[in-house]
Structure formats: structure tokens, C-alpha cells
Design a protein around this motif. Structure first.
Motif, mmCIF file in Angstrom:
data_model
loop_
_atom_site.group_PDB
_atom_site.id
_atom_site.type_symbol
_atom_site.label_atom_id
_atom_site.label_comp_id
_atom_site.label_asym_id
_atom_site.label_seq_id
_atom_site.Cartn_x
_atom_site.Cartn_y
_atom_site.Cartn_z
ATOM 1 N N VAL A 1 -44.437 -26.810 28.386
ATOM 2 C CA VAL A 1 -43.386 -26.131 29.146
ATOM 3 C C VAL A 1 -43.586 -24.628 29.022
ATOM 4 O O VAL A 1 -43.601 -24.082 27.906
ATOM 5 C CB VAL A 1 -41.985 -26.513 28.640
ATOM 6 C CG1 VAL A 1 -40.924 -25.824 29.486
ATOM 7 C CG2 VAL A 1 -41.795 -28.016 28.672
ATOM 8 N N GLU B 1 -36.047 -28.979 30.042
ATOM 9 C CA GLU B 1 -36.090 -29.754 28.795
ATOM 10 C C GLU B 1 -35.222 -31.001 28.875
ATOM 11 O O GLU B 1 -35.556 -32.032 28.274
ATOM 12 C CB GLU B 1 -35.663 -28.866 27.624
ATOM 13 C CG GLU B 1 -36.701 -27.796 27.294
ATOM 14 C CD GLU B 1 -36.314 -26.979 26.073
ATOM 15 O OE1 GLU B 1 -35.097 -26.922 25.764
ATOM 16 O OE2 GLU B 1 -37.213 -26.403 25.438
ATOM 17 N N ASP C 1 -36.878 -34.520 28.007
ATOM 18 C CA ASP C 1 -36.295 -35.364 26.958
ATOM 19 C C ASP C 1 -35.892 -36.725 27.514
ATOM 20 O O ASP C 1 -36.002 -37.744 26.815
ATOM 21 C CB ASP C 1 -35.071 -34.675 26.352
ATOM 22 C CG ASP C 1 -35.440 -33.445 25.526
ATOM 23 O OD1 ASP C 1 -36.632 -33.290 25.189
ATOM 24 O OD2 ASP C 1 -34.537 -32.632 25.250
ATOM 25 N N ASP D 1 -33.272 -25.039 30.071
ATOM 26 C CA ASP D 1 -32.400 -26.173 29.718
ATOM 27 C C ASP D 1 -32.580 -27.318 30.704
ATOM 28 O O ASP D 1 -32.640 -28.493 30.304
ATOM 29 C CB ASP D 1 -30.938 -25.730 29.704
ATOM 30 C CG ASP D 1 -30.615 -24.820 28.522
ATOM 31 O OD1 ASP D 1 -31.428 -24.760 27.579
ATOM 32 O OD2 ASP D 1 -29.549 -24.167 28.551
#
Length: 235
Positions: free
Chosen positions: A116, A97, A101, A94
Motif C-alpha cells: 500500500v 486498508e 483487511d 483508511d
């Protein structure tokens, strides 16, 4: 006779505080600029390579300056001992990402692919904002020096979390490999580097401690993509 307006011997000007306040204001303004740029790119995508290159430069420079301002504020708060480290359990994927993002528009403008490699179930204890800040800074710099790809890999080795960010660029200069953590490391005008990012990464890593071990960073060349690799190691 009137006294000079600036005669206040008992209240010396705290320049570091004034500078920190100014940096905070600049960071907020730059954040609005970044948001506007991202909205513009979504609504009006580049139509050719020339536009894509222009948007890429704008996105990179704005992201880099914003990142450096956040680092400056964080380092100031560390010096003033007012930075609270909030260590909690997080899913590593998390965190990775979120930062990828965050820079999606930049990667698209640069035409970069980001791989990733992380077990979705991998969790660890760390300050998500500070660690995320380190990852973001490395990704933004990687976007400048990469040719086509970036790789972010998270593994557990000998009881420590390793987050390695690799690029397919030319790698780190030998001066950075020889002394990446020197407190008084110099600047490089040719590369536009102040080594602020490395100092911030080292400080953040060192704030994470467990069982008489402290976090650290490691620089290397080669790696899975043939370029530079920065590894953040957390106990």
C-alpha cells in the motif's frame, strides 16, 4: 365458477424487484458462509500446499460471488434511482486498508503480498461504501490473476484522486483494453467474466462529480508490477 388463482391483470409481476429481493437473501446467506470460512481458517490453518490451494479457491469464489451480488443490488438501486450517494471527507488510507483487511484471509490463502502506497494524511471527498466496493472487487479479482503481489497506490494528480490497483499477472486481455466501458460488452466464458465489475466501477466513478468533472476508470497493462492496472479517478 372459480377464477384462476393467477388471474391478476392489474398487478403485473415486477420480475426485477423479485430478482433483487432474491439477490439480497443470497447475499446475506453468502455473508454468513464467508464468516464461517474465515473462522475455520483462523482456527484450522492449512497444513500443506494442497489444503492452502483448496481454501484459496473457496475463499476467492465466495468473495467473488458476494461482491457480484452487492454490485447487482447497487446497479438495481441506481436504475431505480433509490441509491443515495453519501459523499463525505475520508482518509484514503483508511478506505484502502479496510478493504485489504476485509480480504486478508483470501490473500493469506493465496500467498499474496499487498503493498500500500498512500500518504497517511491524504483525504478526499467520496462515498466510502461505493468506492470501497470498487476497490474490494478489484482486489478480489486481482487475487485470482496475481502471482505473488498486488500494489495499491493513491496519489493526487492534476486535482484528481487516483487510486491505482496493480497486479503481477498477465494483464488485461486486449478486448477489455479496447472497449472496457461498452454498455453492451460481451462475456468471456473462458475467463468467467461478465464485465459486471467494470460496469459497476464506471457507474460509481460517474456518480462522483465536482466542478463539471465526473469520475472515471482507466485500464492499462504494464504498470509497476508488470501486469494489469485499474485506476479509479475521482474529481
Amino acid at each position: 365458477m372459480e377464477k384462476p388463482l393467477l388471474e391478476e391483470p392489474d398487478e403485473a409481476l415486477d420480475f426485477s424487484f423479485v430478482l433483487a429481493s432474491s439477490v439480497h437473501d443470497m447475499k446475506n446467506s453468502l455473508g454468513m458462509l464467508l464468516h464461517t470460512l474465515e473462522t475455520m481458517l483462523v482456527e484450522n490453518p492449512p497444513e500443506n500446499d494442497a489444503q492452502r490451494k483448496t481454501f484459496s479457491v473457496l475463499g476467492y469464489e465466495a468473495s467473488r460471488i458476494n461482491s457480484e451480488l452487492v454490485q447487482l443490488l447497487s446497479l438495481y438501486r441506481m436504475q431505480e434511482k433509490s441509491l443515495r450517494v453519501q459523499v463525505d471527507e475520508h482518509f484514503v488510507l483508511d478506505t484502502l486498508e479496510d478493504q485489504i483487511d476485509r480480504n486478508d484471509v483470501l490473500f493469506q490463502a493465496r500467498g499474496l503480498a499487498v503493498d500500500v502506497l498512500c500518504d497517511p494524511g491524504l483525504n478526499w471527498f467520496y462515498d466510502n461504501e461505493l468506492v470501497g466496493g470498487v476497490i474490494n472487487n478489484v482486489l478480489v479479482n486481482g487475487a485470482r490473476y496475481s502471482r505473488e503481489r498486488l500494489q495499491v497506490r493513491a496519489t493526487v494528480e492534476q486535482g484528481t484522486l487516483h487510486i491505482a490497483i496493480a497486479d503481477d499477472g498477465e494483464g488485461y486481455p486486449q478486448s477489455m483494453l479496447n472497449a472496457p466501458l461498452e454498455k453492451n460488452a460481451g462475456v468471456s466464458f473462458s475467463r468467467g467474466s461478465t464485465n459486471l465489475g467494470l460496469l459497476f466501477a464506471r457507474k460509481v466513478a460517474a456518480l462522483h462529480r465536482a466542478e463539471n468533472r465526473s469520475g472515471r476508470i482507466h485500464l492499462a497493462n504494464g504498470g509497476p508490477l508488470g501486469g494489469g492496472v485499474l485506476t479509479l479517478i475521482l474529481p
